[in-house]
Design an enzyme around this catalytic site. Structure first.
Site, mmCIF file in Angstrom:
data_model
loop_
_atom_site.group_PDB
_atom_site.id
_atom_site.type_symbol
_atom_site.label_atom_id
_atom_site.label_comp_id
_atom_site.label_asym_id
_atom_site.label_seq_id
_atom_site.Cartn_x
_atom_site.Cartn_y
_atom_site.Cartn_z
ATOM 1 N N CYS A 99 -27.553 50.664 -35.568
ATOM 2 C CA CYS A 99 -26.249 51.219 -35.191
ATOM 3 C C CYS A 99 -25.492 51.702 -36.420
ATOM 4 O O CYS A 99 -24.883 52.779 -36.405
ATOM 5 C CB CYS A 99 -25.431 50.176 -34.440
ATOM 6 S SG CYS A 99 -23.777 50.742 -33.968
ATOM 7 N N CYS A 195 -22.416 43.941 -28.268
ATOM 8 C CA CYS A 195 -21.409 44.330 -27.286
ATOM 9 C C CYS A 195 -22.009 44.573 -25.914
ATOM 10 O O CYS A 195 -21.461 44.146 -24.905
ATOM 11 C CB CYS A 195 -20.670 45.581 -27.764
ATOM 12 S SG CYS A 195 -19.491 46.234 -26.554
#
EC number: 2.8.1.13
Length: 379
Positions: A99, A195
């Site tokens: 990410c 998340c």
């Protein structure tokens, strides 16, 4: 409105809030940008909307412009699909590393430049310094929060365009600053985990994408112990979630995952955390990335981490012709896991790293042999 020179990645948390406040206090021309990297799947586990509101509130208090970008498509294509593929192949990936490389320091950086900025800033606990004619990635001052492990895939171009405004702070200092300056996120709980999984059971989440493939759980002597729902739901050293009840003629001690064999769909366990099947002194990686652009030498000594927040482990690194690494550790390592990140350090400087491919742990050698046989049959 003046064009911002720096775009701050606003996560809605206290770290990015203080990062923005510090830059704003230095009269830097800044703006905030909130990234949505995951589309809510209806389970209410990803608190993106709450985080966005907090980011808007902080930008309002600081008097800076707020921007929003949806990178959920890019995240799915460049991070999540790789995450699933790695689990399907029996490895344990680290999506935070990918990410950072693909979203925060690629798409976000590109967006900041489109907005007219020449630099970005984030709330990472790390530091950047320029000396000896290049940029260096250093650990954050707070070693318990240091995030250089997740940033080891950055290179000279990204570091030249990045600021880490809180890298010199301890977490306690940062919260005090946030409280003293009236930032509404000063007491907000730190985010943990991934998340898109949130507080959900990891296995149940993964089942949505990787259907169960039940098989046998065996001990090192190949004795059947129980059944598993799928080897890809487990990782080396794991103790929880095995659902192994009382086993005849075995003590009531906990069981640990010591290996998985995709070719036979067998999950191996042992009742000793210090099982020799979890020990290794050597690993081979995939081709490495170097923060400076090249390795320090063909062979060199340094320290390494094979998991986040692990203590530094002395090792000898040999760079192979294809760019992969052979790493020999001074001490025996516990549960070194293929798919995880090997990150190399020279003191406080992060040199770079690579994905762990294989180790000399006994069952990992067996897995590699079985995988090779399977590939030969398919060919």
């Amino acid at each position: 409105m003046n064009t911002p020179r720096i775009i701050v990645a606003m996560s809605g948390g206290v770290d990015s809030s203080v990062a923005a406040w510090r830059l704003n206090s230095q009269r830097e021309a800044i703006a905030g940008l909130f990234m949505r990297n995951w589309t809510d799947d209806g389970n209410g586990q990803c608190h993106a909307e709450e985080d966005r509101r907090d980011a808007v509130a902080v930008c309002g208090i600081l008097g800076i412009a707020f921007h929003f970008r949806d990178f959920s498509h890019e995240y799915w294509q460049e991070v999540f699909t790789h995450f699933l593929a790695e689990y399907a192949n029996g490895r344990t990936p680290n999506p935070d590393v990918l990410c950072n490389r693909e979203i925060k320091f690629k798409h976000f950086l590109e967006t900041a430049r489109e907005l007219g900025a020449d630099r970005i800033a984030t709330g990472h606990y790390a530091r950047i310094e320029h000396y000896r004619q290049r940029w260096h990635l250093l650990r954050g001052a707070d070693r318990s929060k240091d995030q250089s492990y997740f940033l080891h895939q950055l290179g000279q171009e990204q570091l030249a365009a990045t600021l880490f405004p809180i890298g010199d702070l301890e977490k306690q200092q940062l919260r005090q600053l946030a409280h003293q300056t009236g930032l509404p996120t000063h007491a907000k709980k730190d985010s943990t985990g991934i998340c898109f999984i949130g507080e959900r059971n990891f296995r149940e989440f993964l089942k949505q994408y990787l259907p169960a493939q039940p098989g046998e759980i065996r001990d090192p002597q190949e004795q059947r112990i129980a059944e598993h729902p799928g080897v890809f739901y487990f990782t080396l050293g794991q103790r929880q979630g095995l659902n192994i009840g009382g086993v005849r003629n075995r003590p009531p001690s906990p069981w640990y995952v010591i290996g998985k064999d995709l070719a036979t769909n067998v999950l191996y366990v042992d009742q000793h955390r210090d099982s020799p099947f979890l020990q290794s002194r050597w690993l081979r990686s995939e081709p490495a990335h170097w923060v400076s652009g090249s390795p320090p030498a063909p062979t060199f000594t340094c320290t390494a981490q094979t998991r986040y927040r692990q203590a530094d482990e002395p090792c000898k690194v040999t760079v192979r012709n294809d760019g992969s690494l052979d790493v020999d550790f001074t001490r025996t390592q516990w549960a070194v896991t293929p798919g995880q990140s090997l990150v190399l350090y020279d003191g406080n400087e992060c040199l770079g790293g690579a994905v762990i491919a294989t180790t000399d742990a006994p069952l990992e050698r067996k897995r590699a042999r079985n995988l090779s046989k399977t590939e030969n049959v398919l060919q």
